[in-house]
Design an enzyme around this catalytic site. Sequence first.
Site, PDB file in Angstrom:
ATOM      1  N   GLU A  27     -89.028 -21.587  -7.399  1.00  0.00           N
ATOM      2  CA  GLU A  27     -89.908 -22.637  -6.178  1.00  0.00           C
ATOM      3  C   GLU A  27     -90.974 -22.434  -6.238  1.00  0.00           C
ATOM      4  O   GLU A  27     -91.712 -23.739  -5.534  1.00  0.00           O
ATOM      5  CB  GLU A  27     -89.429 -21.372  -5.161  1.00  0.00           C
ATOM      6  CG  GLU A  27     -89.717 -21.795  -3.459  1.00  0.00           C
ATOM      7  CD  GLU A  27     -88.984 -21.064  -2.677  1.00  0.00           C
ATOM      8  OE1 GLU A  27     -89.049 -21.153  -1.259  1.00  0.00           O
ATOM      9  OE2 GLU A  27     -88.980 -19.785  -3.148  1.00  0.00           O
ATOM     10  N   HIS A  39     -85.188 -19.040  -7.831  1.00  0.00           N
ATOM     11  CA  HIS A  39     -84.108 -19.513  -6.479  1.00  0.00           C
ATOM     12  C   HIS A  39     -82.363 -19.520  -7.337  1.00  0.00           C
ATOM     13  O   HIS A  39     -82.053 -18.028  -8.406  1.00  0.00           O
ATOM     14  CB  HIS A  39     -83.955 -19.923  -5.927  1.00  0.00           C
ATOM     15  CG  HIS A  39     -85.051 -19.098  -4.668  1.00  0.00           C
ATOM     16  ND1 HIS A  39     -85.029 -17.924  -3.683  1.00  0.00           N
ATOM     17  CD2 HIS A  39     -86.403 -19.236  -4.864  1.00  0.00           C
ATOM     18  CE1 HIS A  39     -85.747 -17.733  -3.549  1.00  0.00           C
ATOM     19  NE2 HIS A  39     -86.900 -18.680  -3.658  1.00  0.00           N
ATOM     20  N   GLU A  74     -90.866 -17.364  -8.414  1.00  0.00           N
ATOM     21  CA  GLU A  74     -89.940 -17.065  -7.047  1.00  0.00           C
ATOM     22  C   GLU A  74     -88.527 -18.048  -7.554  1.00  0.00           C
ATOM     23  O   GLU A  74     -88.537 -19.158  -7.358  1.00  0.00           O
ATOM     24  CB  GLU A  74     -90.559 -17.213  -5.903  1.00  0.00           C
ATOM     25  CG  GLU A  74     -91.223 -16.795  -5.807  1.00  0.00           C
ATOM     26  CD  GLU A  74     -91.775 -17.243  -4.014  1.00  0.00           C
ATOM     27  OE1 GLU A  74     -91.146 -18.139  -3.736  1.00  0.00           O
ATOM     28  OE2 GLU A  74     -92.845 -16.542  -3.191  1.00  0.00           O
ATOM     29  N   HIS A  78     -81.018 -12.123  -6.129  1.00  0.00           N
ATOM     30  CA  HIS A  78     -80.605 -13.672  -5.674  1.00  0.00           C
ATOM     31  C   HIS A  78     -79.149 -14.356  -5.920  1.00  0.00           C
ATOM     32  O   HIS A  78     -78.676 -14.298  -5.579  1.00  0.00           O
ATOM     33  CB  HIS A  78     -81.822 -14.120  -5.692  1.00  0.00           C
ATOM     34  CG  HIS A  78     -81.767 -15.597  -4.720  1.00  0.00           C
ATOM     35  ND1 HIS A  78     -81.815 -15.512  -3.191  1.00  0.00           N
ATOM     36  CD2 HIS A  78     -81.256 -16.662  -4.855  1.00  0.00           C
ATOM     37  CE1 HIS A  78     -81.495 -16.572  -2.410  1.00  0.00           C
ATOM     38  NE2 HIS A  78     -80.888 -17.486  -3.112  1.00  0.00           N
TER      39      HIS A  78
END
Length: 285
Positions: free
Chosen positions: A276, A261, A259, A219
Amino acid sequence: MRVTTFPVPDADGPYGVAVGPDGAIWFTEVGAGRLGRMTTDGEHTPVPLKLSPCAPTVLTATDDALWFTDFRHHRLGRTTPAGRTTTVDLPGAGPYGVTGGPDGAVWCTAATTGKIGRIEEGRATWFDLPAGSFPAMITTGPDGALWCTLNQAGAIARLGVDGDLRVHPLPTPGAGPVGITATADALWFTEVLAGRIGRITPDGEITEFALPDPEARPHAITEGPDGALWFTEWATAAVTRVSVDGELTGTAALPPGSEPHGIALGPDGALWTALESGAVARVEP
C-alpha cells in the site's frame, strides 16, 4: 528468500493482486481509481478505468478478464487485458471479495448488507448471511461450494451453489478473519485481529495456528509453488510461509511500513504482493 520491490509511479494504495489471463500480474490502486499491470520482470503499465469516482479494491481473474470490486461506490467491474471495462451496479452492497464460481458465474461478498452475490449477465442474485457479519474474502472450495470469511461474526461461511448455507464459528473470540484460499483438501484463512492462521476442512473441522507476534495482522493468503501457504503480514511488513502442518518455516521481510495486502502466486513461481506504500513486491521462495 529473495525480495525484489518494484515501485509504482504515482501510486496511490496498491491493494488487491491477481494473475491475469495474459499471465501478467494485475493489481488495484484504490486511491488512484485504476488498475496496474506488471510483467514478471517488473515492467509496469497503468490501466485507467475511466470511471469517476472509482476505488477498485479486490480483484480476481477468470479465463478472459479481470473482475474487481469497488467497495466505496457499490459496483463490480470487469476489465479485459485489452483494457475494455464494463460495470455492474450493486446499490448499497459494499462489495469486497470476488471470485469466479464453480458454475461459471462471478460471486462476490456484500460487506455492507451482509450477503453473497452471484453475478451473471449483469444481474445479481443475493444470498443472506448472518446480520452484521461483514463478509470479506471469498473463494471456491475443493467441494465446489463458495467459502468466505465473516469478519465481524468471527466465522467461516460455506454457501452451496444451490443456496445451502452453513456457518462455522471460529474457536478464538474476536478473530476477525479476512483472507481465504483453497487447496486440494481444505480452506486456509487469516485471522487479522487474533494473529492466527486457520484451516477448515469441507466438513467444518477447524484448526488454528498462532503466530509468534499476535499483532502481525495477517491479511491475505495463497497456496505457494511448494504446496505450503503464504500470507502477508500487514502490520509487520512481511510475507510468511506456513506448512500444511502449521509450522512457520520462513519469513521474507519487506520494506518497513510498506503495508502488504493482496498476494498471488505468479506464473514464474514467485509470490507477488501489493504494498500500500506504493509498490509491488516479488518474493522468491
